[in-house]
Design a protein around this motif. Structure first.
Motif, mmCIF file in Angstrom:
data_model
loop_
_atom_site.group_PDB
_atom_site.id
_atom_site.type_symbol
_atom_site.label_atom_id
_atom_site.label_comp_id
_atom_site.label_asym_id
_atom_site.label_seq_id
_atom_site.Cartn_x
_atom_site.Cartn_y
_atom_site.Cartn_z
ATOM 1 N N GLU A 269 40.863 34.395 46.167
ATOM 2 C CA GLU A 269 40.021 33.860 45.096
ATOM 3 C C GLU A 269 38.678 33.454 45.704
ATOM 4 O O GLU A 269 38.607 32.576 46.577
ATOM 5 C CB GLU A 269 40.684 32.649 44.432
ATOM 6 N N LYS A 335 36.385 30.368 49.508
ATOM 7 C CA LYS A 335 37.320 31.497 49.585
ATOM 8 C C LYS A 335 38.712 30.952 49.860
ATOM 9 O O LYS A 335 38.923 30.248 50.842
ATOM 10 C CB LYS A 335 36.901 32.473 50.668
ATOM 11 N N LEU A 442 45.239 47.807 44.804
ATOM 12 C CA LEU A 442 44.233 46.756 44.706
ATOM 13 C C LEU A 442 43.987 46.455 43.231
ATOM 14 O O LEU A 442 43.702 47.352 42.440
ATOM 15 C CB LEU A 442 42.929 47.193 45.380
ATOM 16 N N ALA A 444 41.567 44.070 40.999
ATOM 17 C CA ALA A 444 40.392 43.205 41.017
ATOM 18 C C ALA A 444 39.739 43.258 39.635
ATOM 19 O O ALA A 444 40.204 43.954 38.730
ATOM 20 C CB ALA A 444 39.415 43.643 42.110
ATOM 21 N N GLY A 445 38.660 42.537 39.506
ATOM 22 C CA GLY A 445 37.941 42.529 38.235
ATOM 23 C C GLY A 445 38.245 41.332 37.370
ATOM 24 O O GLY A 445 37.741 41.241 36.243
ATOM 25 N N LEU A 447 37.007 38.615 36.901
ATOM 26 C CA LEU A 447 35.765 37.915 37.203
ATOM 27 C C LEU A 447 35.421 36.943 36.082
ATOM 28 O O LEU A 447 35.521 37.263 34.902
ATOM 29 C CB LEU A 447 34.623 38.923 37.383
ATOM 30 N N ASP A 482 35.973 35.133 41.242
ATOM 31 C CA ASP A 482 36.609 36.448 41.207
ATOM 32 C C ASP A 482 37.935 36.362 41.948
ATOM 33 O O ASP A 482 38.042 35.690 42.979
ATOM 34 C CB ASP A 482 35.720 37.503 41.854
ATOM 35 N N VAL A 483 38.948 37.028 41.402
ATOM 36 C CA VAL A 483 40.283 37.049 42.008
ATOM 37 C C VAL A 483 40.610 38.491 42.373
ATOM 38 O O VAL A 483 40.514 39.392 41.537
ATOM 39 C CB VAL A 483 41.348 36.475 41.056
ATOM 40 N N ILE A 484 40.994 38.700 43.616
ATOM 41 C CA ILE A 484 41.362 40.022 44.122
ATOM 42 C C ILE A 484 42.806 39.945 44.604
ATOM 43 O O ILE A 484 43.175 39.054 45.372
ATOM 44 C CB ILE A 484 40.427 40.454 45.263
ATOM 45 N N LEU A 485 43.623 40.895 44.151
ATOM 46 C CA LEU A 485 45.048 40.910 44.482
ATOM 47 C C LEU A 485 45.407 42.263 45.065
ATOM 48 O O LEU A 485 45.135 43.304 44.454
ATOM 49 C CB LEU A 485 45.893 40.632 43.236
ATOM 50 N N THR A 486 46.016 42.278 46.233
ATOM 51 C CA THR A 486 46.569 43.503 46.813
ATOM 52 C C THR A 486 48.085 43.352 46.876
ATOM 53 O O THR A 486 48.601 42.294 47.222
ATOM 54 C CB THR A 486 46.020 43.761 48.226
#
Length: 687
Positions: A269, A335, A442, A444-445, A447, A482-486
């Protein structure tokens, strides 16, 4: 005193340092363990990839590295053994056939017998004489001329073929005696020996598979009794030996351990906040004027009117706001990274929740007294989860791929509302993805971009062009999140499917079924009748059969039999018609004190009407009545011929005798004409 305080302070620091050291060591050990597992999974994927490319040596080296990082993982050892062709020690248990308590003792030798239009009874007697055993015939056994070739067959194969062709079955009475009976449900119940076996299940629920297993094992002769023990998770089956063996094979293919997966999540995040304050900021936007002339009366705050003089300027005080010039600009980045590793079973939901529980007040109004107006506020609190909530349901495919059903919720406090109640901001994603083993996806988005701008200043002056900035200040806040998840799934263990599981399970192989029995009295062997007498009897039987076939008949089979108390048995409702029937209803009576009608199974006769025939059944076991019938979907087309209309499944309730009879029958032809039928009842004796 000072010395004591210093000693306590130093000892507290020592304890704190020791706790901090232990915590640091634990964190390092956890990080090291995660790194080893990640390295093991990496080399395991490499080994599988090399094995698929037929690079055996490189794959074995990769397996060895994977095992060095995770020595306790037995699945890696098994995969490596399969690649080298080495047999695994723990093999599937071999199938054990149910041995009958009584077996025939015969001389094993091939027979060279061939019969043309011979008596069926004589053929059985010839086989028994060749094998040097005794043979007994049931009282409902029907003799008829028969032709069969039994050349180069053993006794068991010859008996099975003969029974299958003549619609009979044989049961072993003792080591030197068998009995021949018509292949009918009631005779099966009377002569067949049942086996009872308990199956201990490990991976599936006995209660859930009870119904499907009973439906699969049901035959036209018998419905198996299945008892479930939920505490031990066992199934106890009572049925014929071949049915129990079939149940064992089916349960072995069903009772498989579910697959397991490891899912690596990395949730990041990123938050950025920019603040800019520029302009002239007034401390208080208030201009105050007050009169201070005259003498104030002590302790009252009042002025004497004769002392007030409004003409003097020194009697007035003026308050003006103070002003500050702001040149502030702030840029902050945050972060947050979370990297959980989740392990779960195929088909089961995996949940991961990190956050806080925020109390949300809920106010309701209740009456102060009974019957009054709801005006008393009652406040309670509900705790709302705020943070990251991940729910994953995996499914493993045979193509080494994994389907993940994802549900991700991101909740945060977006401010406060009325009465300082928190506002919950939610971002949610629901999706189903299919990934290869070890493939990373991945997401993402998610936002969130928020910008706030506030202009403060002196009313009127702040709106002047150019000069307005001298009498105002601007506050600008820009917040981006923004949150990014893998997500990376790994197959730890798939469903073990052996080559035996892929083979079909054959049923009803071999024709007649065998069963054990008690000691039966010997029967003298009958002499073969003369050829002329046999021919004359055959001609008479054929003529009687021809006349019987030309009549419409509805009859119950078997006509009479005995059954032990508590046993389940069946009676067939057979129909023979020379004319087309578009609809029919039949009323059947029985003694409700002796028999209990459990079920009516539709027969194959009305299947000639198509896929959607209308079949009627109405059971009233309390009064001992039952109504069955059918109607054609097309009024102009009926059905005729010979077949089974229905099967009545009874239970021998108590000792006694009961007649199962047809007390009413109504049938119509396509033109509406009424059809007549001859009926025959069945008589049951419960002992």
């Amino acid at each position: 005193m000072i010395i004591i305080i210093l000693v306590l302070a130093f000892s507290g620091c020592a304890v704190l340092n020791r706790s901090y050291q232990l915590g640091t060591e634990a964190a390092i050990n956890m990080a090291l363990l995660r790194a080893k597992l990640a390295a093991s999974l990496f080399y395991l994927q490499q080994a599988r990839k090399l094995a698929a490319e037929q690079k055996k040596d490189e794959a074995l080296a990769a397996y060895e590295k994977a095992l060095s990082y995770d020595p306790a993982n037995r699945a890696i050892v098994e995969e490596a053994r399969l690649l080298t062709g080495e047999k695994i020690e723990e093999e599937e248990p071999k199938e054990v056939r149910i041995e009958l308590p009584v077996k025939l003792k015969i001389k094993e030798k091939k027979m060279n017998l061939k019969f043309v239009n011979a008596s069926l009874r004589s053929i059985f007697q010839a086989l028994a004489k060749t094998a040097q055993i005794n043979i007994i015939f049931d009282n409902q056994f029907r003799d008829a001329p028969f032709t069969i070739d039994l050349v180069d067959m053993g006794f068991e194969q010859a008996m099975n073929n003969l029974c299958l062709a003549s619609k009979n079955f044989y049961t072993i009475v003792d080591e030197k005696t068998v009995i021949i009976a018509p292949d009918q449900p009631v005779k099966r119940v009377q002569y067949e020996l049942n086996a009872i076996k308990t199956f201990y299940l490990s991976n599936i629920s006995a209660q859930e598979i009870q119904g499907p297993l009973r439906q699969m094992l049901r035959t036209q002769f018998q419905v198996p009794n299945i008892i479930v023990d939920k505490n031990l998770n066992t199934l106890t089956i009572r049925a014929a030996p071949d049915i129990v063996e079939l149940a064992e094979r089916v349960l072995r293919s069903w009772d498989k351990p579910k697959g397991e997966v490891v899912i690596d999540l990395e949730i990041m995040e990123v938050s950025r906040t920019r603040l800019r304050q520029l302009g002239l900021d007034f401390e208080q936007f208030i201009v105050g004027l007050r009169y201070s002339g005259g003498e104030e009366t002590a302790d009252t705050g009042w002025f004497n009117l004769r002392d007030i003089d409004f003409t003097k300027s020194e009697n007035y005080q003026l308050t003006l706001p103070s002003a500050l010039v702001q040149f502030l600009e702030q840029d902050a980045d945050t972060k947050i990274i979370q990297a959980p590793r989740l392990r779960g079973i195929e088909g089961e939901k995996i949940e991961y929740l990190v956050g806080d529980k925020v109390p949300i007040p809920r106010t309701t109004f209740t009456p102060i007294a009974a019957g009054g107006i709801s005006q008393q506020p009652v406040t309670s609190f509900d705790y709302e989860d705020v943070g990251i909530d991940v729910k994953i349901t995996p499914k493993i495919h045979t193509e080494k791929e994994i389907t993940l059903e994802l549900e991700i919720k991101l909740k945060s406090i977006g401010g406060t509302g009325i009465a300082n109640i928190p506002i919950i901001a939610t971002r949610e994603v629901k999706n189903i993805i299919r990934l290869r083993d070890g493939e990373t996806n991945l997401l993402a988005g998610l936002l969130k971009d928020e910008e706030r701008k506030t202009l403060r200043g002196i009313a009127g002056l702040k709106s002047l062009p150019i000069l307005g900035s001298l009498f105002s200040s601007t506050d600008q806040t820009i917040q981006q999140t923004d949150v990014i998840l893998t997500i990376t799934p790994y197959i730890i263990r798939a469903i073990p499917v052996s080559p035996e599981d892929l083979k079909p399970v054959w049923t009803n192989v071999g024709g007649a079924a065998l069963a054990g029995g008690g000691v039966a009295p010997e029967e003298e062997e009958e002499e073969i009748p003369e050829i002329d007498e046999m021919r004359e009897r055959i001609l008479v039987d054929r003529e009687e059969a021809r006349e019987e076939i030309q009549r419409n008949q509805l009859f119950l089979q078997p006509a009479s039999f005995e059954v032990p108390q508590g046993r389940e048995f069946r009676i067939s409702v057979n129909l023979r018609s020379q004319e087309q029937i578009v609809n029919m209803s039949v009323n059947i009576n029985f003694n409700a004190e002796v028999l209990n009608l459990k079920e009516v199974v539709q027969g194959g006769f009305i299947d000639q009407l198509g896929k959607t025939p209308s079949f009627l059944k109405n059971i009233d076991s309390a009064s001992g009545t039952c109504t069955i019938g059918f109607s054609s979907p097309e009024v102009s087309r009926g059905v005729r011929g010979t077949g089974r209309l229905a099967t009545l499944v009874f239970e021998a309730k108590s000792k006694g005798e009961s007649a199962v009879s047809i007390v009413g029958l109504n049938a119509n032809a396509p033109g509406g004409q009424s059809l007549s039928f001859e009926t025959r009842e069945s008589r049951v004796v419960v002992r």
